[in-house]
Motif scaffolding. Structure first.
Motif, short mmCIF file in Angstrom:
data_model
loop_
_atom_site.label_atom_id
_atom_site.label_comp_id
_atom_site.label_asym_id
_atom_site.label_seq_id
_atom_site.Cartn_x
_atom_site.Cartn_y
_atom_site.Cartn_z
N SER B 187 53.02 54.87 31.36
CA SER B 187 53.39 55.22 32.67
C SER B 187 54.91 54.45 32.34
N GLU B 188 54.89 53.13 31.72
CA GLU B 188 56.22 52.75 30.80
C GLU B 188 56.90 53.67 30.26
N ALA B 189 56.32 54.50 29.85
CA ALA B 189 56.90 55.17 29.09
C ALA B 189 58.05 56.56 29.79
N LEU B 190 57.67 56.83 31.22
CA LEU B 190 58.17 57.41 31.89
C LEU B 190 58.94 56.95 32.74
N SER B 191 59.25 55.67 32.83
CA SER B 191 60.04 55.06 33.35
C SER B 191 61.09 54.11 32.51
N ILE B 192 60.89 54.87 31.16
CA ILE B 192 62.13 54.35 30.11
C ILE B 192 62.83 56.04 30.35
N SER B 193 62.05 56.82 30.03
CA SER B 193 62.68 58.18 30.46
C SER B 193 63.12 58.59 31.97
N ILE B 194 62.80 57.87 32.61
CA ILE B 194 63.86 58.39 34.16
C ILE B 194 65.71 57.13 33.77
N GLY B 195 64.79 56.22 33.21
CA GLY B 195 66.15 55.22 32.94
C GLY B 195 67.18 55.82 31.73
N TYR B 196 66.43 56.33 31.21
CA TYR B 196 67.42 57.26 29.82
C TYR B 196 68.44 58.07 30.50
N ALA B 197 67.59 59.21 31.32
CA ALA B 197 67.87 59.94 31.78
C ALA B 197 69.35 59.74 32.85
N VAL B 198 69.25 58.81 33.85
CA VAL B 198 70.46 58.27 34.45
C VAL B 198 71.29 57.95 33.52
N PHE B 199 70.82 56.91 32.55
CA PHE B 199 71.70 56.53 31.39
C PHE B 199 72.48 57.24 31.16
N SER B 200 71.60 58.19 30.40
CA SER B 200 72.71 59.11 29.29
C SER B 200 73.74 59.78 30.34
N LEU B 201 73.21 60.14 31.43
CA LEU B 201 74.76 60.63 32.98
C LEU B 201 75.78 60.03 32.87
N LEU B 202 75.24 59.03 33.32
CA LEU B 202 76.19 57.36 33.27
C LEU B 202 76.89 57.62 32.61
N SER B 203 76.50 57.80 31.63
CA SER B 203 77.91 57.72 30.36
C SER B 203 78.57 58.62 30.22
N ARG B 204 78.66 59.72 30.64
CA ARG B 204 79.11 60.24 30.43
C ARG B 204 80.04 60.69 31.26
N VAL B 205 80.35 60.18 32.79
CA VAL B 205 80.06 60.57 33.76
C VAL B 205 81.65 60.17 34.07
N THR B 206 82.74 60.47 34.86
CA THR B 206 84.01 59.92 35.38
C THR B 206 84.84 59.04 36.72
N ALA B 280 77.16 43.96 41.36
CA ALA B 280 77.35 44.59 42.47
C ALA B 280 75.57 44.51 43.62
N ALA B 281 74.71 44.85 41.82
CA ALA B 281 73.42 45.26 43.06
C ALA B 281 72.87 45.75 41.61
N ALA B 282 71.27 45.64 41.35
CA ALA B 282 70.29 44.97 40.95
C ALA B 282 69.10 46.74 41.29
N LEU B 283 68.50 47.31 40.47
CA LEU B 283 67.71 47.85 40.75
C LEU B 283 66.58 47.80 39.65
N VAL B 284 65.37 47.37 39.95
CA VAL B 284 63.86 47.83 38.50
C VAL B 284 63.26 48.46 38.52
N LEU B 285 62.87 49.16 37.61
CA LEU B 285 62.25 50.64 38.16
C LEU B 285 60.90 50.79 37.08
N LYS B 286 60.37 50.85 38.47
CA LYS B 286 58.81 51.03 37.32
C LYS B 286 57.96 52.37 37.95
N VAL B 287 57.18 52.67 37.20
CA VAL B 287 56.08 53.86 37.11
C VAL B 287 54.79 53.04 36.68
#
Lengths: 457, 709
Positions: B187-206, B280-287
Motif C-alpha cells: 500500500s505504501e508503494a501504491l501511495s508512492i506510485s500516485i505521488g510520483y505520477a503526479v509529481f512527474s506530471l507537474l515537473s513538465r507542466v507550464t 500555501a497548502a499541504a496534502l498528505v497522501l496515504k493508501v
C-alpha cells in the motif's frame, strides 16, 4: 518545582493577607520580593518581556537596550525609531547588567511609599471624623490599615508582578508617580515637585497630577466636604473660632511651583548634557512626547487607540488625535471641582482615566491605580459591583493572551478578536472609575447626613 | 416643627427611588427568575446540540480563485506506467538486507533527479514529545530545544522540489507521502506510485505558479515525527555551526555506507537543506488496505492540535473533485458506536416526523432530515467533537497547522487489493487525477486560504456546522452561569434585617467584600489544581514503573496535597450565613470564565466540559440542607448531585465513557494515565483544562455539597 512552590506561596499570601496585622506587611513584602526574584531567575523562558500587554514601545526593555547600544556606538539613541524613553533612564539603566533588580526595588519602594501615604490619609480621615464627632468604636477597630492593604495589593497584584518580571520600565514610572503623591500628602513640596517632574518627564501623562498635588498641598489630605465643617461651626453657636477652618495654603503651593521649576530646569540640563553629543533637546521632545501624542506606533496593545488609528483615514488623523487627547483634558476640570476636598482620590481618578485613554497603555498602569484604590478602602467599603469587576478583570486578563495567540500564532482569529478584549477591558475600567467615584460621593453624602442628624439632636 | 418631622421621615426612608434603566431592570428580572431561566437555557442548550446535524449547511467553495475541476486533467498513462516502474523497483529490493533502506532512497532519488527536479535528503532525529507546561501561550518553536540525542536512531526523508517555471518561488504546495524505507508494503508503494505520477506530471507542466515540494517522509519512527521535524527545519533555520557538525559526526560514526553513497550522488543530490517559498497548502497522501469495502473510498482527516482545523475550502475542493470528477466515495471518520444507540434512532425519527409535519403546514419550512442522515450526522459530529476536544492531531497534517499551513490527510483505500495491473493503473489514475486537480486549484490561489471557515464541525464530508451556529448552543448552555452567580451573590449579601442596628452610626462594614473569603478558597483550590497538573511531569521521571503505579502515586500525592490544604485553611469558626452561597457564586463565576476561555482555545473541549460542569455547578447545594428539607424535590436533587459528582470525577468519567464505547470488559487503572500522558505529550489544552478548571471546580462542588451550613 519552582512554579508549584510559588503558586503555593501566592495562595498562602492571599489567605493571610486579610488576617495579618501591621507586622504582616514586612513579612509579605519580603515574600513578594522573593517571589519576583524566583520568577525572574526561573529557568524556563516566560517570554513576558515580548508580550504586548506588558511592554509597550515606551516601556520595553528591549528598546531600551537598543537605545543604549546606539548611544554606545556614538549615535543618537533615538535613531531608527526604536527607543522613545528618557535619556536619563538610558544613562541609569543602560549600563546595569541586572536591570531586573532595579524594578524589584522600585516596586518595593513604591509599596512602602503607598503604605506611608495610606497612614497619612488614615490619620487625616480619623481626625476629620473626630472633629465631626462621628468617630466611634466600630471604625476604630480595623485590624489592618488601608495603607497596608493598598501596599500589599500593589505588591501582590499579578499586573504589578508581570510588569516587574517582564522588565518593562513602568515600575520606575509608577514609583515617581507614587513619590509625587507621597510628597504631596506629607506636605513636602520639594519631594512632590521632584516626583512630579520626573514622572512627567518619563511618561507625560502624570502632568495632569499637578492639580491634585496643588490641592493636596493647599488643603491637606482628603477630608469630608468643607461645607460640613462650616455647617458644624454654625451649629455650635458661641464656640468661637476653631482650628477646623480650612485655609488654602498658598505658601506651600508657591513652594511647589518654585521647586517644580527648579527641578524641571535641572532635569532638562541633565537631559541636554546626555543627548548633547548626538542630538538635541528638540529631538528628544519629538521622539518622546511627540511619539506619545501622535500615536505613531500602531502595534497592538491593551488600549483602544491603536486599532482606531490603524483604521482611520490619514487626513482625519490630526482631528482624531486632538479629540482623543482632549478626552482626558475634558475630564480634568469637572472632576477637580467635584472632588477638590479629596485630592488623593482625585489623583487616583486621574491616573485611572489616563491609563485607560493613554496611547500606549500596559498592565503596569493598571497596577498603579489598582494599588491606589486600596488607599480608599474605608470610604469605598460599600462599593457596588466589586465582585463583578473582579471577575471581569480576571476574565479579560486571561482572555487577552488567548485572543492574541489566536490572532498571531494560530491565524484563525483576527485583530477584531484581540481588540474585543481591549474594549471589554476599557469598559471594566470605566465601570471601576464610575463606581468608585459614585461610592465616594455616596460616602460624603452619608457623612453629611450623619453629621446633620447629629447636629439636630 | 413640621418641617423637621418631614426631614426626619425623609432621612428614614429614601425620598425617591430613581427608576432603574431598562437594561438594569431586565437584568433584575432575569436574576430574580434565575431558576426558571437556567432550566430553560440549559435545556435549550442541550437540545440545540442535538439539533446541530439538522442545522448543518452544505459546503460550498467560497474562494472564487480556486475554480476546482475547471481544467481537464493532463495526467496520462505514461506517467502511471513510469510510476509503476518506480514502485516495482522499490518493492523488488530485498527487504531483509540491511541497506535496503539506503538502496530504496537511492532509487527514489535517481528517479526524481531523472525528472530534472531538485532532490535532497533530510536527516532528522525523531523528536520525543515533551511536556511543556508553558508551551501553550508561546510561539510554536520557543519551547523547543535542539539538544543532541543519541545517534542510534535517525530517519532520512527524501525531498523533491519542482521550481515553478514562471514564478518567483515565494510560494509552495507540499505533497507528503509517508513511506517506510525499511519495510516492503504494497500500500505504501501504491501511495508512492500516485505521488510520483503526479509529481512527474507537474515537473513538465507550464502552468505552475507555486513551487511543488514532494516530501517522502521516512515513517519508521512514525509519520508525524518525520513531517514535524522536516517542517521545523524548513521554518527554523539553524545558524550555529556546532549543531550541524554534531549531526554530521553522528552520521560518520554510524553509517559510512550512506555517506559513501551520498558522495557518489553528490553531483545530482544537494547536501544542504532545500527550501521553496511559504506553503500555501499541504496534502498528505496515504493508501491503506481496508477489507470489505464496496467501492474505492477516500477518508479525509483534518483535525490538528488543539482542535484547529484547516480552512474549509481545502476540504471542499477535495470533496468536490473526489465526488464529482473521480467518483470516489468520500467519508470522514465517525463514531460507529453511536449508530448502535437506539435512542439516537428514536430521536432521528422524532425529528423527521416534526420536520414532515412542519413541511405539511408550510412547504417553505424545509428543516426535515431523514433518520439515517440524522444518525450518521450525529455519529460524525460526535467524532468531530471528540477529535477536536482531544487536541491530538489525527495525522501528519497536524504538524503543518502549527506553522499556519492548511493541510489535510487523504487516506485512499482501494476496494480490493489489486492484482490486475489494468485495474491497479485505473485506481492510480483516479487518485493521481484527484491530487492533480487539488494542486491545480491551490495553484490558482492569490492569497493564502482565508475566505472560508476555520472554525467548524463536520457532520458529513459535504456538510458542516459553522461557528455561528454551534456557538448558540454553547452560549445557551453557559448563559445561566452568570445569572445564577449574580442571584446567589445578591441572596448572600442581602442586608440582614435582624442585625440592622441604629442607623445613626458610621457603620463601616465590609459586607460588599464578603466574597473575598470565598474567592480565597476558590483560589486555593485552583492553585492545588495547578500543582496536580504539574505533578505528572515529575512522576513520569520515576524510572521503571508502570502506568498503573504512576496513576496511584499521582492520585495519592494529589489527595495528600488537598488534605494538607484543607488542614491549613480549615476555619474553626462557625459557618456564617450566606457562606456557601458566596462560595457557589464564586465557583460558578470561575467556571464561567474557564469555559469561556476554553471555548476560544478549543471549542469542543468547552462544549463537552460544559455538558458536565454546568449541571454540576448549578445543582450543587449542601446535602445537609436537602436532607433537612426531606421533600421529593430535595431527594431528587441529592440523587442528581451524587450521580453528577461521581461521573464528573475525571478518571470515573473516562472509564464510564470508555465502557459505554467499548464495553466494561477489561479496565486498567493505568489506562487513564496513558490517556492523559498522550494529552500532555501533544501539548493539548484539554489537559490544562482538566487540571486547572475541571478538577478544581469538581472539588469545589464537592466542598459545597458537604458544606456544614
Amino acid at each position: 518545582m519552582p512554579t508549584a512552590n510559588t503558586e503555593e506561596e501566592n495562595s498562602k499570601s492571599e489567605l493571610q493577607k486579610n488576617h495579618g496585622g501591621g507586622g504582616g506587611f514586612t513579612r509579605w513584602a519580603v515574600v513578594a520580593v522573593i517571589f519576583r526574584l524566583a520568577l525572574i531567575y526561573f529557568p524556563g523562558n516566560l517570554n513576558l518581556s515580548s508580550r504586548p500587554e506588558v511592554s509597550t514601545p515606551l516601556t520595553s526593555i528591549r528598546r531600551l537596550a537598543e537605545g543604549y547600544w546606539l548611544k554606545q556606538s556614538s549615535m543618537s539613541p533615538y535613531a531608527g525609531s526604536m527607543y522613545h524613553g528618557s535619556p536619563l533612564l538610558l544613562s541609569v539603566l543602560g549600563p546595569l547588567t541586572v536591570k531586573s533588580l532595579v524594578f524589584v526595588l522600585a516596586d518595593l519602594i513604591s509599596s512602602i511609599l503607598i503604605r506611608a501615604t495610606g497612614r497619612k490619609l488614615q490619620i487625616a480621615y480619623r481626625k476629620s471624623l473626630k472633629s465631626l464627632n462621628l468617630l466611634n468604636k466600630s471604625t476604630d477597630s480595623g485590624a489592618l490599615s488601608s495603607g497596608d492593604i493598598a501596599a500589599l495589593v500593589y505588591l501582590w497584584n499579578p499586573f504589578t508582578i508581570v510588569a516587574c518580571v517582564g522588565l518593562s520600565t513602568s515600575p520606575v514610572e509608577n514609583l515617581f508617580t507614587i513619590l509625587t503623591l507621597y510628597g504631596a500628602a506629607t506636605g513636602l513640596a520639594p519631594l512632590a515637585a521632584f516626583g512630579w517632574v520626573m514622572a512627567t518627564h518619563l511618561s507625560l501623562y502624570p502632568a495632569i497630577l499637578i492639580i491634585p498635588v496643588i490641592l493636596l498641598l493647599g488643603y491637606g489630605p482628603d477630608a469630608p466636604p468643607s461645607k460640613l465643617f462650616r455647617s458644624k461651626e454654625h451649629g455650635k453657636v458661641g464656640d468661637g473660632k476653631s482650628s477646623q477652618e480650612i485655609i488654602f495654603s498658598w505658601r506651600r503651593v508657591f513652594h511647589l511651583l518654585v521647586w517644580t521649576s527648579l527641578w524641571s530646569v535641572y532635569v532638562l540640563v541633565l537631559c541636554s548634557i546626555s543627548v548633547k553629543q548626538h542630538g538635541s533637546l528638540q529631538e528628544m521632545f519629538q521622539r518622546t512626547y511627540g511619539f506619545i501624542l501622535t500615536v505613531e506606533d500602531l502595534s497592538p496593545n491593551i488600549g483602544v487607540l491603536w486599532y482606531f488609528f490603524a483604521e482611520v483615514f490619514d487626513f482625519f488623523r490630526d482631528f482624531f488625535l486632538i479629540v482623543f487627547h482632549s478626552n482626558i483634558l475634558f475630564m480634568i476640570l469637572p472632576l477637580a471641582i467635584r472632588l477638590k476636598h479629596r485630592p488623593c482620590f482625585l489623583a487616583f481618578v486621574y491616573i485611572a482615566i489616563s491609563s485607560m485613554l493613554k496611547s500606549y497603555p500596559s498592565v503596569g498602569d493598571s497596577a498603579l491605580y489598582l494599588g491606589l484604590l486600596g488607599l480608599f478602602l474605608d470610604e469605598l467599603a460599600d462599593m457596588q459591583f466589586s465582585f463583578f469587576l473582579f471577575c471581569g478583570y480576571v476574565g479579560v486578563s486571561l482572555l487577552s493572551p488567548v485572543m492574541h495567540n489566536l490572532w498571531i500564532w494560530r491565524g484563525t482569529g483576527n485583530a477584531n478578536f484581540y481588540y474585543a478584549t481591549a474594549m471589554a477591558y476599557a469598559c471594566f475600567q470605566i465601570v471601576l472609575v464610575v463606581e468608585s467615584v459614585s461610592s465616594m460621593l455616596n460616602h460624603d453624602r452619608k457623612l453629611t447626613k450623619l453629621s446633620t442628624s447629629k447636629l439636630q439632636k | 416643627m413640621a418641617e423637621v418631622e418631614k426631614k426626619e421621615v425623609a432621612a428614614a426612608t429614601p425620598p425617591w427611588k430613581p427608576k432603574p434603566r431598562p437594561i438594569v431592570r431586565l437584568g433584575i428580572v432575569l436574576i430574580s427568575h434565575s431558576l426558571l431561566v437556567s432550566v430553560v437555557c440549559c435545556t435549550a442548550g442541550v437540545v440545540a446540540l442535538f439539533l446541530l446535524p439538522m442545522l448543518a449547511k452544505n459546503t460550498y467553495i467560497s474562494e472564487n480563485a480556486l475554480m476546482p475541476g475547471s481544467a481537464s486533467s493532463m495526467l496520462s498513462n505514461d506517467d502511471i506506467s513510469e510510476a509503476e516502474r518506480l514502485a516495482k523497483d522499490l518493492t523488488s529490493l530485498n527487504s531483509g538486507a540491511a541497506d535496503a533502506g539506503i538502496e530504496r532512497r537511492r532509487v527514489l532519488a535517481k528517479y526524481l533527479s531523472d525528472l530534472g527536479v531538485e532532490v535532497g535528503y533530510h536527516k532528522f532525529e525523531p523528536h520525543q514529545n515533551q511536556f511543556h507546561p508553558l508551551h501553550f501561550f508561546s510561539s510554536p518553536d520557543s519551547g523547543l530545544s535542539r539538544e543532541n540525542g543519541s545517534c542510534s536512531s535517525y530517519g532520512i526523508n527524501v525531498v523533491g522540489i519542482i521550481r515553478a517555471p514562471q514564478a518567483d518561488g515565494k510560494e509552495a504546495i507540499v505533497l507528503v507521502t509517508p513511506f517506510n524505507f525499511r519495510k516492503n508494503s504494497s500500500s505504501e508503494a501504491l501511495s508512492i506510485s500516485i505521488g510520483y505520477a503526479v509529481f512527474s506530471l507537474l515537473s513538465r507542466v507550464t502552468w505552475l505558479a507555486k513551487d511543488i515540494i514532494w516530501l517522502v517522509a521516512d515513517s519508521q519512527y512514525g509519520e508525524y515525527a518525520s513531517v514535524a521535524s522536516w517542517l521545523r527545519d524548513y521554518h527554523i533555520p539553524v545558524f550555529s555551526a556546532s549543531s550541524s557538525h554534531n549531526a554530521d559526526s553522528c552520521f560518520e560514526g554510524n553509517n559510512i555506507n550512506l555517506l559513501r553513497e551520498e558522495s557518489l550522488d553528490r553531483t545530482e543530490i544537494s547536501s544542504g537543506f532545500r527550501r521553496a517559498g511559504t506553503m500555501a497548502a499541504a496534502l498528505v497522501l496515504k493508501v491503506t488496505d481496508v477489507k470489505g469495502q464496496l467501492e474505492d473510498t477516500l477518508s479525509v482527516y483534518a483535525e490538528a492540535s488543539n482542535g484547529q482545523m484547516p480552512n474549509l475550502d481545502l476540504i471542499n475542493v477535495v470533496n468536490y473533485l473526489a465526488v464529482h470528477r473521480q467518483g470516489l466515495r468520500v467519508k470522514v471518520e465517525k463514531f460507529l458506536s453511536v449508530l448502535r444507540w437506539e435512542w439516537i434512532w428514536v430521536l432521528g425519527d422524532t425529528l423527521n416526523f416534526i420536520g414532515k409535519v412542519a413541511g405539511s403546514l408550510n412547504p417553505e419550512w424545509k428543516f426535515g432530515i431523514s433518520t439515517p442522515d440524522y444518525v450518521e450526522g450525529t455519529a460524525t459530529l460526535a467524532n468531530s467533537l471528540y477529535r477536536q476536544a482531544l487536541g491530538i492531531p489525527t495525522g501528519p497534517h497536524g504538524a503543518f497547522r502549527d506553522f499556519q499551513v492548511d493541510a489535510i490527510t487523504l487516506e485512499i483505500s482501494p476496494k480490493v487489493v489489486y492484482t490486475n495491473q489494468g485495474r491497479r493503473n485505473e485506481f492510480i489514475l483516479r487518485s493521481a487525477r484527484l491530487i492533480e486537480g487539488v494542486v491545480r486549484s491551490v495553484n490558482n490561489l492569490l492569497e493564502k486560504f482565508h475566505q472560508s471557515f476555520f472554525l467548524y464541525l463536520l457532520t458529513s464530508p459535504a456538510k458542516f456546522v459553522s461557528v455561528g451556529v454551534y456557538m448558540i448552543g454553547f452560549a445557551l448552555l453557559v448563559a445561566p452561569l452568570p445569572l445564577v452567580a449574580a442571584s446567589l451573590y445578591v441572596d448572600a449579601n442581602k442586608p440582614d434585617p435582624s442585625s440592622q442596628g441604629p442607623k445613626h452610626k458610621l457603620q463601616i462594614n465590609f459586607k460588599p467584600w464578603k466574597w473575598l473569603s470565598a474567592a480565597k478558597q476558590v483560589f486555593t483550590v485552583h492553585a492545588w489544581g495547578v500543582f496536580v497538573s504539574l505533578l505528572p511531569y515529575f512522576i513520569s521521571q520515576i524510572p521503571n514503573s508502570t502506568p498503573a503505579a504512576h496513576s496511584i502515586i499521582w492520585f495519592s500525592l494529589s489527595t495528600f496535597g488537598l488534605l494538607v490544604l484543607y488542614l491549613i485553611t480549615k476555619s474553626h469558626s462557625k459557618p456564617q450565613k450566606g457562606e456557601w452561597e458566596n462560595l457557589k457564586s464564586v465557583t460558578i463565576s470561575v467556571v464561567f470564565i474557564g469555559l469561556l476561555l476554553m471555548s476560544v482555545v478549543n471549542f469542543a473541549t468547552a462544549q463537552i466540559g460544559a455538558l458536565v460542569l454546568v449541571p454540576a455547578c448549578l445543582l450543587a447545594q449542601p446535602l445537609k440542607l436537602d436532607i433537612r428539607d426531606a421533600s421529593l424535590k430535595s431527594f431528587l436533587r441529592i440523587a442528581c448531585n451524587v450521580f453528577i459528582s461521581f461521573v464528573a470525577f475525571p478518571p470515573v468519567g473516562f472509564f464510564v465513557l470508555k465502557g459505554v464505547n467499548e464495553g466494561f470488559g477489561d479496565m486498567d487503572v493505568g489506562e487513564f494515565w496513558t490517556w492523559l500522558e498522550s494529552l500532555w505529550a501533544w501539548n493539548s489544552a484539554t489537559y490544562i483544562y482538566i487540571g486547572m478548571v475541571h478538577l478544581p471546580c469538581w472539588v469545589l462542588c464537592l466542598h459545597i455539597l458537604l458544606h456544614s451550613c
